[in-house]
Scaffold this motif. Structure first.
Motif, PDB file in Angstrom:
ATOM      1  N   VAL A 107       0.837  -1.208   0.000  1.00 33.16           N
ATOM      2  CA  VAL A 107       0.000   0.000   0.000  1.00 33.16           C
ATOM      3  C   VAL A 107       0.869   1.255   0.000  1.00 33.16           C
ATOM      4  N   ILE A 108       1.950   1.259   0.787  1.00 33.34           N
ATOM      5  CA  ILE A 108       2.881   2.382   0.836  1.00 33.34           C
ATOM      6  C   ILE A 108       4.271   1.879   0.483  1.00 33.34           C
ATOM      7  N   PHE A 113       5.916   5.985   5.765  1.00 33.71           N
ATOM      8  CA  PHE A 113       5.528   5.490   7.084  1.00 33.71           C
ATOM      9  C   PHE A 113       4.230   6.158   7.518  1.00 33.71           C
ATOM     10  N   ILE A 114       3.614   5.563   8.550  1.00 32.29           N
ATOM     11  CA  ILE A 114       2.391   6.092   9.154  1.00 32.29           C
ATOM     12  C   ILE A 114       2.755   6.679  10.506  1.00 32.29           C
ATOM     13  N   LEU A 115       2.458   7.948  10.723  1.00 27.42           N
ATOM     14  CA  LEU A 115       2.772   8.607  11.980  1.00 27.42           C
ATOM     15  C   LEU A 115       1.822   8.137  13.082  1.00 27.42           C
ATOM     16  N   ALA A 116       2.390   7.931  14.266  1.00 28.26           N
ATOM     17  CA  ALA A 116       1.585   7.468  15.394  1.00 28.26           C
ATOM     18  C   ALA A 116       0.522   8.491  15.784  1.00 28.26           C
ATOM     19  N   PRO A 135       0.350   8.572   3.804  1.00 20.66           N
ATOM     20  CA  PRO A 135       1.309   9.579   3.323  1.00 20.66           C
ATOM     21  C   PRO A 135       0.710  10.394   2.174  1.00 20.66           C
ATOM     22  N   PRO A 136       1.259  11.581   1.905  1.00 14.92           N
ATOM     23  CA  PRO A 136       0.664  12.464   0.886  1.00 14.92           C
ATOM     24  C   PRO A 136       0.544  11.847  -0.500  1.00 14.92           C
ATOM     25  N   ARG A 171      -6.942  10.809   1.908  1.00 13.26           N
ATOM     26  CA  ARG A 171      -5.882  10.142   2.672  1.00 13.26           C
ATOM     27  C   ARG A 171      -6.386   9.529   3.964  1.00 13.26           C
ATOM     28  N   HIS A 172      -7.541   9.956   4.446  1.00 15.60           N
ATOM     29  CA  HIS A 172      -8.077   9.419   5.691  1.00 15.60           C
ATOM     30  C   HIS A 172      -8.740   8.069   5.424  1.00 15.60           C
ATOM     31  N   VAL A 173      -8.385   7.083   6.225  1.00 18.52           N
ATOM     32  CA  VAL A 173      -8.868   5.711   6.024  1.00 18.52           C
ATOM     33  C   VAL A 173      -9.489   5.211   7.325  1.00 18.52           C
ATOM     34  N   SER A 174     -10.617   4.514   7.200  1.00 20.29           N
ATOM     35  CA  SER A 174     -11.246   3.830   8.336  1.00 20.29           C
ATOM     36  C   SER A 174     -11.301   2.352   7.980  1.00 20.29           C
TER      37      SER A 174
END
Length: 538
Positions: A107-108, A113-116, A135-136, A171-174
């Motif tokens: 996916v990335i 990376f994904i920030l905490a 990420p952007p 960019r927001h994912v649930s």
């Protein structure tokens, strides 16, 4: 090229002359003269480089010598501070778990990376709910196309995941990760109040127990496919029950190809037929297409006269085991009947939507030849229960279904859990399980509708002058019969024609209803048909 050749010859001539001069002057052999010349050139090159480097050093050191010592100290201190600042700058806090999962799933990228701080984890009764920011360079579609790989990284199946798009940004994912296979535990059927409060028409529960469905059946039709004994009839009975509660007043046409699958709703339908004969389908199609044409005529007249568009009563035409009506028996007449049914079905599904008539078809044989392509391509909503092959799923869900965002393969469904289906509506796939209502609940809803219809019919009979149709209904009710022969009804209606054929024509014209056949093939009229004729608008 000529100039380069001439230059090369000249260079060789000069080199030969120089070597000859050295040899002649020093009395050396040719190899000695060549070595001496090469060494002299190397020393000369080094000398030139050393002189140039020395000059550069002198030029660069001259401004620093003029700079005060205090300024040099301040610059050094500032440099030390900058260096210390760079060293002490905190590294970003990374959510290692999600970063590893999304990176290995593709996916990335490995450098992303994904920030905490951008991750929210919530523990629900059914599983773990993740909300995070990509990420952007990534969007939720990158997650959707890799859901199978993401599920593998979580050590679950694709059906354990439920992906939702955010309204904030791409960019927001649930992401919901179930801790058990979906629908391991059945959810309780909704109440009348819950069905009425739902925005649209509910079709079942999703994996979290929330009600899901479609926003409306206005200008939309539904195709339901799946293998036998997977719960299609139970699912569609639940749908009709929800329609009766949500819509309230509408006309219902039922063609029960299973012969007993939709019997609970026979009393409230305008027309109910339990048959698998294509000729019966054609008869119902003709009746509905006549209503479609009448409604379009009224719509045209309203536009021509600059009047508001007329509001029509919703109509639902539900066909169980629809595939049986598109199979001929080999005879020329049967082949022609099936061909006409195909054309009329396509016309009804595609043309009737603007006039408020919706079609719902179900089939237990979702194969390429089960329902004609020109018919099934007209359906806006699709639903597929368990099937064994991808090609079969395409028939029910559409040829391009597996190219959509986050598709769900119906072959992954558990065939032991009845009523489980993939709902494809509005470009989104949702895993649902249809409602299972107890018989007593369905009977109660049907009885409420019957009582309401009787009240409305009584008001119409008292508010308007008695017509031949209402007179015939009154005669049959007085006799307490559900069927009356033409020969018995005609004299009471004032028709004394001795010829049976002519008598039947006159009575049919007077009532505005075609006679049918009752017990032992006797031609006459059913009370349900006469009542339905009083309710049917155009």
């Amino acid at each position: 090229m000529s100039a380069q050749i001439a230059g090369g010859i000249g260079t060789l001539a000069v080199a030969a002359a120089g070597l000859g001069a050295v040899k002649q002057a020093l009395g050396l052999p040719w190899w000695g003269a060549l070595a001496l010349s090469a060494g002299g050139l190397v020393l000369l090159g080094y000398l030139v480089w050393w002189i140039r480097r020395r000059v550069k050093q002198l030029w660069s050191s001259e401004p620093q010598q003029k700079q005060p010592a205090a300024a040099l100290h301040q610059e050094a201190a500032a440099g030390a501070t900058d260096a210390a600042g760079e060293t002490e700058q905190p590294q970003p806090d990374i959510d290692k778990g999600l970063t590893t999962v999304l990176s290995r799933a593709g996916v990335i990228g490995r450098e992303e990376f994904i920030l905490a701080d951008d991750v929210t984890v919530e523990q629900l009764d059914v599983g773990t709910f993740y909300k995070f920011l990509l990420p952007p360079s990534r969007t939720v579609d990158d997650v959707a196309t890799r859901l199978g790989s993401v599920a593998s990284m979580f050590e679950v199946t694709r059906l354990h995941l439920k992906l939702e798009k955010s309204r904030r940004s791409e960019r927001h994912v649930s992401l919901l990760v179930l801790k058990e296979p979906p629908f391991t535990h059945a959810f309780p059927a909704p109440t009348r109040e819950e069905i009425r409060a739902f925005k649209g028409v509910p079709l079942g529960h999703d994996v979290t127990g929330e009600m899901v469905g479609v926003p409306t059946f206005d200008k939309a039709s539904l195709l339901v496919g799946g293998m036998t004994q997977m719960g299609k009839t139970t699912l569609i009975n639940g749908l009709i029950t929800c329609l009766l509660i949500s819509y309230g007043d509408f006309d219902l046409y039922l063609l029960d190809g299973k012969l007993c699958g939709l019997t609970e709703f026979q009393k409230i339908s305008v027309r109910y037929e339990a048959s698998d004969d294509p000729a019966v389908l054609e008869s119902m199609l003709d009746e509905l297409l006549t209503r479609v044409d009448d409604r379009y005529t009224k719509m045209q007249e309203a536009k021509q006269n600059r009047q508001p568009a007329p509001v029509f009563k919703p109509v639902f035409f539900i066909i169980d085991e629809a595939a049986d009506f598109y199979v001929d028996n080999g005879s020329r007449e049967s082949v022609e009947t099936v061909r006409r049914c195909e054309d009329k079905s396509r016309k009804l599904v595609s043309k009737s939507l603007e006039s408020g008539i919706s079609t719902i078809m179900m089939t237990q044989r979702p194969s390429n030849d089960a329902i004609p392509v020109k018919v099934r391509d007209q359906f806006l909503y699709r639903m597929c229960l368990y099937v064994a092959a991808k090609g079969t799923a395409k028939v029910a869900l559409g040829d391009s279904y597996f190219e959509t965002v986050a598709p769900i393969h119906p072959a992954l469904l558990d065939p032991l859990i009845k009523g489980q289906a993939v709902l494809f509506a509005g470009g989104t796939s949702t895993l649902i399980r249809g409602f299972w209502f107890p018989d007593q609940f369905i009977w109660g809803v049907v009885d409420e509708v019957i009582d309401r219809q009787q009240e409305e019919l009584a008001k119409e009979l008292t508010a308007t002058p008695e017509s031949p149709l209402t007179t015939a209904i009154g005669i049959m009710r007085a006799k307490s019969v559900d069927f009356i022969a033409t020969a018995d009804l005609a004299p009471v209606m004032g028709i004394d024609e001795p010829d049976a054929v002519e008598r039947g024509k006159q009575l049919s014209k007077k009532l505005g209803v075609q006679a049918g056949r009752g017990p032992k093939g006797v031609r006459g009229y059913k009370l349900a048909d006469l009542i339905a004729a009083t309710k049917t608008d155009s």
